[in-house]
Design a protein around this motif. Structure first.
Motif, PDB file in Angstrom:
ATOM      1  N   ALA A  55       0.798  -1.227   0.000  1.00  0.00           N
ATOM      2  CA  ALA A  55       0.000   0.000   0.000  1.00  0.00           C
ATOM      3  C   ALA A  55       0.828   1.274   0.000  1.00  0.00           C
ATOM      4  O   ALA A  55       0.439   2.277  -0.615  1.00  0.00           O
ATOM      5  CB  ALA A  55      -0.939   0.000   1.209  1.00  0.00           C
ATOM      6  N   GLU A  56       1.988   1.275   0.689  1.00  0.00           N
ATOM      7  CA  GLU A  56       2.762   2.500   0.881  1.00  0.00           C
ATOM      8  C   GLU A  56       4.165   2.364   0.298  1.00  0.00           C
ATOM      9  O   GLU A  56       4.666   1.248   0.128  1.00  0.00           O
ATOM     10  CB  GLU A  56       2.863   2.818   2.384  1.00  0.00           C
ATOM     11  CG  GLU A  56       1.525   3.003   3.080  1.00  0.00           C
ATOM     12  CD  GLU A  56       0.757   4.214   2.583  1.00  0.00           C
ATOM     13  OE1 GLU A  56       1.425   5.163   2.087  1.00  0.00           O
ATOM     14  OE2 GLU A  56      -0.477   4.220   2.680  1.00  0.00           O
ATOM     15  N   LEU A  71       9.868 -10.475  -6.296  1.00  0.00           N
ATOM     16  CA  LEU A  71       9.722  -9.403  -5.313  1.00  0.00           C
ATOM     17  C   LEU A  71       8.876  -8.302  -5.923  1.00  0.00           C
ATOM     18  O   LEU A  71       9.147  -7.839  -7.039  1.00  0.00           O
ATOM     19  CB  LEU A  71      11.101  -8.861  -4.939  1.00  0.00           C
ATOM     20  CG  LEU A  71      11.178  -7.539  -4.187  1.00  0.00           C
ATOM     21  CD1 LEU A  71      10.605  -7.679  -2.787  1.00  0.00           C
ATOM     22  CD2 LEU A  71      12.621  -7.056  -4.117  1.00  0.00           C
ATOM     23  N   LEU A  72       7.835  -7.876  -5.208  1.00  0.00           N
ATOM     24  CA  LEU A  72       7.034  -6.725  -5.610  1.00  0.00           C
ATOM     25  C   LEU A  72       7.224  -5.628  -4.584  1.00  0.00           C
ATOM     26  O   LEU A  72       7.255  -5.887  -3.373  1.00  0.00           O
ATOM     27  CB  LEU A  72       5.556  -7.083  -5.727  1.00  0.00           C
ATOM     28  CG  LEU A  72       5.214  -8.054  -6.854  1.00  0.00           C
ATOM     29  CD1 LEU A  72       4.975  -9.439  -6.289  1.00  0.00           C
ATOM     30  CD2 LEU A  72       4.021  -7.582  -7.654  1.00  0.00           C
ATOM     31  N   VAL A  73       7.358  -4.401  -5.040  1.00  0.00           N
ATOM     32  CA  VAL A  73       7.621  -3.294  -4.131  1.00  0.00           C
ATOM     33  C   VAL A  73       6.925  -2.038  -4.639  1.00  0.00           C
ATOM     34  O   VAL A  73       6.795  -1.823  -5.852  1.00  0.00           O
ATOM     35  CB  VAL A  73       9.143  -3.064  -3.978  1.00  0.00           C
ATOM     36  CG1 VAL A  73       9.772  -2.653  -5.301  1.00  0.00           C
ATOM     37  CG2 VAL A  73       9.448  -2.064  -2.878  1.00  0.00           C
ATOM     38  N   ARG A  74       6.473  -1.220  -3.719  1.00  0.00           N
ATOM     39  CA  ARG A  74       5.912   0.098  -4.044  1.00  0.00           C
ATOM     40  C   ARG A  74       7.043   1.106  -3.981  1.00  0.00           C
ATOM     41  O   ARG A  74       7.704   1.253  -2.949  1.00  0.00           O
ATOM     42  CB  ARG A  74       4.818   0.462  -3.053  1.00  0.00           C
ATOM     43  CG  ARG A  74       4.213   1.843  -3.246  1.00  0.00           C
ATOM     44  CD  ARG A  74       3.128   1.868  -4.278  1.00  0.00           C
ATOM     45  NE  ARG A  74       1.951   1.114  -3.880  1.00  0.00           N
ATOM     46  CZ  ARG A  74       0.802   1.113  -4.563  1.00  0.00           C
ATOM     47  NH1 ARG A  74       0.691   1.829  -5.674  1.00  0.00           N
ATOM     48  NH2 ARG A  74      -0.231   0.399  -4.144  1.00  0.00           N
ATOM     49  N   ASP A  75       7.310   1.802  -5.085  1.00  0.00           N
ATOM     50  CA  ASP A  75       8.427   2.744  -5.087  1.00  0.00           C
ATOM     51  C   ASP A  75       7.999   4.109  -4.545  1.00  0.00           C
ATOM     52  O   ASP A  75       6.840   4.323  -4.162  1.00  0.00           O
ATOM     53  CB  ASP A  75       9.074   2.846  -6.469  1.00  0.00           C
ATOM     54  CG  ASP A  75       8.201   3.531  -7.520  1.00  0.00           C
ATOM     55  OD1 ASP A  75       7.223   4.221  -7.151  1.00  0.00           O
ATOM     56  OD2 ASP A  75       8.511   3.396  -8.719  1.00  0.00           O
ATOM     57  N   ASP A  76       8.934   5.034  -4.526  1.00  0.00           N
ATOM     58  CA  ASP A  76       8.661   6.348  -3.929  1.00  0.00           C
ATOM     59  C   ASP A  76       7.667   7.172  -4.738  1.00  0.00           C
ATOM     60  O   ASP A  76       7.112   8.152  -4.227  1.00  0.00           O
ATOM     61  CB  ASP A  76       9.974   7.128  -3.762  1.00  0.00           C
ATOM     62  CG  ASP A  76      10.882   6.501  -2.711  1.00  0.00           C
ATOM     63  OD1 ASP A  76      10.345   5.878  -1.775  1.00  0.00           O
ATOM     64  OD2 ASP A  76      12.112   6.622  -2.838  1.00  0.00           O
ATOM     65  N   GLU A  98       7.721 -12.669   3.707  1.00  0.00           N
ATOM     66  CA  GLU A  98       6.640 -12.627   2.730  1.00  0.00           C
ATOM     67  C   GLU A  98       6.131 -11.211   2.533  1.00  0.00           C
ATOM     68  O   GLU A  98       5.800 -10.799   1.422  1.00  0.00           O
ATOM     69  CB  GLU A  98       5.504 -13.541   3.176  1.00  0.00           C
ATOM     70  CG  GLU A  98       4.471 -13.796   2.111  1.00  0.00           C
ATOM     71  CD  GLU A  98       3.492 -14.874   2.526  1.00  0.00           C
ATOM     72  OE1 GLU A  98       2.481 -14.522   3.165  1.00  0.00           O
ATOM     73  OE2 GLU A  98       3.745 -16.051   2.235  1.00  0.00           O
ATOM     74  N   LYS A  99       6.063 -10.443   3.618  1.00  0.00           N
ATOM     75  CA  LYS A  99       5.712  -9.030   3.537  1.00  0.00           C
ATOM     76  C   LYS A  99       6.608  -8.254   4.496  1.00  0.00           C
ATOM     77  O   LYS A  99       6.893  -8.714   5.608  1.00  0.00           O
ATOM     78  CB  LYS A  99       4.245  -8.795   3.880  1.00  0.00           C
ATOM     79  CG  LYS A  99       3.286  -9.256   2.793  1.00  0.00           C
ATOM     80  CD  LYS A  99       1.865  -8.772   3.060  1.00  0.00           C
ATOM     81  CE  LYS A  99       0.936  -9.209   1.941  1.00  0.00           C
ATOM     82  NZ  LYS A  99      -0.453  -8.737   2.160  1.00  0.00           N
ATOM     83  N   THR A 100       7.055  -7.090   4.060  1.00  0.00           N
ATOM     84  CA  THR A 100       7.928  -6.266   4.886  1.00  0.00           C
ATOM     85  C   THR A 100       7.888  -4.841   4.356  1.00  0.00           C
ATOM     86  O   THR A 100       7.217  -4.543   3.366  1.00  0.00           O
ATOM     87  CB  THR A 100       9.367  -6.811   4.866  1.00  0.00           C
ATOM     88  OG1 THR A 100      10.156  -6.115   5.830  1.00  0.00           O
ATOM     89  CG2 THR A 100      10.001  -6.662   3.492  1.00  0.00           C
ATOM     90  N   THR A 101       8.592  -3.959   5.039  1.00  0.00           N
ATOM     91  CA  THR A 101       8.767  -2.577   4.591  1.00  0.00           C
ATOM     92  C   THR A 101      10.260  -2.274   4.557  1.00  0.00           C
ATOM     93  O   THR A 101      10.988  -2.612   5.499  1.00  0.00           O
ATOM     94  CB  THR A 101       8.053  -1.591   5.525  1.00  0.00           C
ATOM     95  OG1 THR A 101       6.648  -1.912   5.558  1.00  0.00           O
ATOM     96  CG2 THR A 101       8.210  -0.161   5.034  1.00  0.00           C
ATOM     97  N   VAL A 102      10.708  -1.664   3.469  1.00  0.00           N
ATOM     98  CA  VAL A 102      12.139  -1.418   3.288  1.00  0.00           C
ATOM     99  C   VAL A 102      12.377   0.043   2.902  1.00  0.00           C
ATOM    100  O   VAL A 102      11.484   0.723   2.397  1.00  0.00           O
ATOM    101  CB  VAL A 102      12.721  -2.337   2.184  1.00  0.00           C
ATOM    102  CG1 VAL A 102      12.568  -3.799   2.569  1.00  0.00           C
ATOM    103  CG2 VAL A 102      12.043  -2.074   0.840  1.00  0.00           C
ATOM    104  N   ARG A 178      -8.193   0.252  -5.221  1.00  0.00           N
ATOM    105  CA  ARG A 178      -7.039   0.989  -4.684  1.00  0.00           C
ATOM    106  C   ARG A 178      -7.382   1.754  -3.409  1.00  0.00           C
ATOM    107  O   ARG A 178      -6.480   2.170  -2.674  1.00  0.00           O
ATOM    108  CB  ARG A 178      -6.491   1.947  -5.743  1.00  0.00           C
ATOM    109  CG  ARG A 178      -5.886   1.233  -6.958  1.00  0.00           C
ATOM    110  CD  ARG A 178      -5.235   2.212  -7.921  1.00  0.00           C
ATOM    111  NE  ARG A 178      -4.619   1.533  -9.051  1.00  0.00           N
ATOM    112  CZ  ARG A 178      -5.198   1.352 -10.239  1.00  0.00           C
ATOM    113  NH1 ARG A 178      -6.444   1.820 -10.428  1.00  0.00           N
ATOM    114  NH2 ARG A 178      -4.570   0.722 -11.210  1.00  0.00           N
ATOM    115  N   ASP A 179      -8.665   1.953  -3.144  1.00  0.00           N
ATOM    116  CA  ASP A 179      -9.082   2.641  -1.916  1.00  0.00           C
ATOM    117  C   ASP A 179      -9.561   1.665  -0.856  1.00  0.00           C
ATOM    118  O   ASP A 179     -10.338   2.019   0.033  1.00  0.00           O
ATOM    119  CB  ASP A 179     -10.196   3.648  -2.227  1.00  0.00           C
ATOM    120  CG  ASP A 179      -9.671   4.862  -2.980  1.00  0.00           C
ATOM    121  OD1 ASP A 179      -8.495   5.199  -2.790  1.00  0.00           O
ATOM    122  OD2 ASP A 179     -10.435   5.458  -3.752  1.00  0.00           O
TER     123      ASP A 179
END
Length: 425
Positions: A55-56, A71-76, A98-102, A178-179
């Protein structure tokens, strides 16, 4: 033992009997499982999650498809990116959770560091001739269909995803994926081949005898019946249901909510099916009382009685969109006899558990249904392992969509291995 490009596999593909289940090796053979990964899961668009899974900025999730770690990631910039979860130094896995924040992606082995765009930004001791621009993470094709995330491992993914997305986008968009946020997510390891999982999903012949919870909100006639077997009262009920579907479609589409059936399960590479169907009882949601499970509605619907939009994709997903919540499902093969089924319940992003929704009520129907389906799939897997097993006939009234799944699978496998043989000649 079957070699996956051998005459044995070719013979099984060529002699498949239409209107019947597949021969036992398609469900039990490790070699055919390997062929499935190569021809199906490494070449087609695979549903792996939703945008609320990441989400973030900095949110990351991992998924394994065969031997491939993704690996899937939400970029800036809020874009969702996908990469092979493999360090470009000596191949170590980058993200283990499996899920994390980096902040950045840092390899634990030698601290090679990548930004969220996949660029290598730190690598010590590599000498003056080393060019970090040549060692970024290897990208994976990723597409978001109104918040549903699909990836493709092929160098050149199927182009008809764009056609499917153009058709499906207006159906899904009113639910504002998305909401939403994840209210609950569960994984079941089903003791059966992934094709048995999908075949079970593609029919409701078994529903009346096995799904007492699911058949509360769903009408019995929604997914086929044998008209010659109906008595006078049952025929009248079937006619009333058909009239309700027509009236509901007309009402919903007049309000700008696409509802009519679109079906391309066996005539597109990126096969799919969709239709919005009325629900029984109060007609609001997949709950035991058929009322909305969440007080905050999704989107801007004129009524709480928006039925349920189902959306199926080949080869591995099915989804249900209601006015108050969404349930998504992905099937990821683990071995010839095991499949991971992930179910995700989505509610409005501002909904508060215990205030706007009761979690037990939200998940009750599909938690029970998943457990029942897992048991049924296990029964079929054990049966396929028996020397007594032989392909059985499908019902032309209630298993026609199972046949379309099998036909899609046989066509995709045949085309791939024909191409592979031609390239090797």
């Amino acid at each position: 033992m079957l070699d996956r490009t051998s005459t044995s596999l070719n013979a099984l593909l060529r002699r498949r009997q239409p209107g019947h289940s597949l021969e036992a090796p398609f469900y039990t053979s490790p070699e055919i499982f390997a062929a499935d990964i190569e021809a199906i899961f490494e070449r087609h668009w695979i549903f792996v999650g939703t945008e609320p899974d990441v989400a973030e900025p900095g949110d990351a999730m991992t998924v394994d498809i065969g031997a491939n770690a993704i690996l899937l990631v939400r970029d800036d910039d809020m874009a969702v990116r996908a990469f092979h979860n493999v360090c470009r130094h000596r191949g170590a896995r980058l993200v283990h959770d499996e899920k994390t924040t980096v902040g950045n992606l840092v390899c634990r082995y030698h601290s090679w560091t990548y930004n969220l765009d996949g660029d290598l930004i730190h690598a010590e001791h590599m000498g003056g001739d080393f060019n970090p621009k040549c060692h970024g993470l290897k990208p994976v094709h990723v597409r978001s269909l109104e918040g549903l995330i699909f990836i493709c491992l092929a160098d050149e993914p199927p182009e008809d995803f764009a056609e499917m997305a153009a058709a499906m986008g207006p159906y899904i968009a009113p639910h504002n994926v998305r909401d939403t946020k994840i209210a609950f997510q569960s994984d079941i390891i089903e003791e059966g081949n992934w094709k048995l999982v999908m075949e079970n999903n593609r029919e409701c012949y078994h529903c009346g005898a096995n799904h007492p919870e699911l058949t509360v909100p769903l009408f019995a006639h929604g997914f086929g019946f044998a008209p010659e077997e109906l008595d006078e009262a049952e025929r009248a009920e079937a006619d009333r249901y058909a009239a309700l579907v027509r009236a509901s479609h007309a009402e919903w589409e007049a309000g700008g909510i696409p509802s009519r059936m679109l079906e391309h399960l066996d005539d597109m590479v990126s096969g799919y099916r969709t239709e919005r169907l009325p629900l029984d009882g109060d007609g609001e949601s997949h709950t035991m009382d058929t009322k909305a499970a969440c007080r905050l509605p999704l989107g801007r619907f004129a009524s709480a009685k928006m039925g349920g939009l189902h959306y199926w994709t080949q080869p591995n997903s099915w989804h249900h969109f209601m006015g108050d919540h969404i349930v998504t499902f992905s099937a990821i093969p683990l071995s010839a006899g095991q499949t991971r089924v992930r179910t995700t319940w989505l509610v409005h992003k501002d909904a508060v558990e215990g205030v706007d929704y009761d979690l037990a009520n939200l998940v009750e129907v599909w938690t029970a249904t998943n457990a029942q389906d897992a048991e049924l799939v296990g029964f079929c897997q054990k049966g396929a392992q028996s020397r007594a097993y032989e392909p059985g006939p499908y019902s032309p009234h209630t298993e026609m969509l199972v046949e379309k799944f099998c036909r899609w699978y046989i066509d995709r496998m045949s085309e791939h291995f024909d191409v592979a043989r031609a390239a090797a000649a």
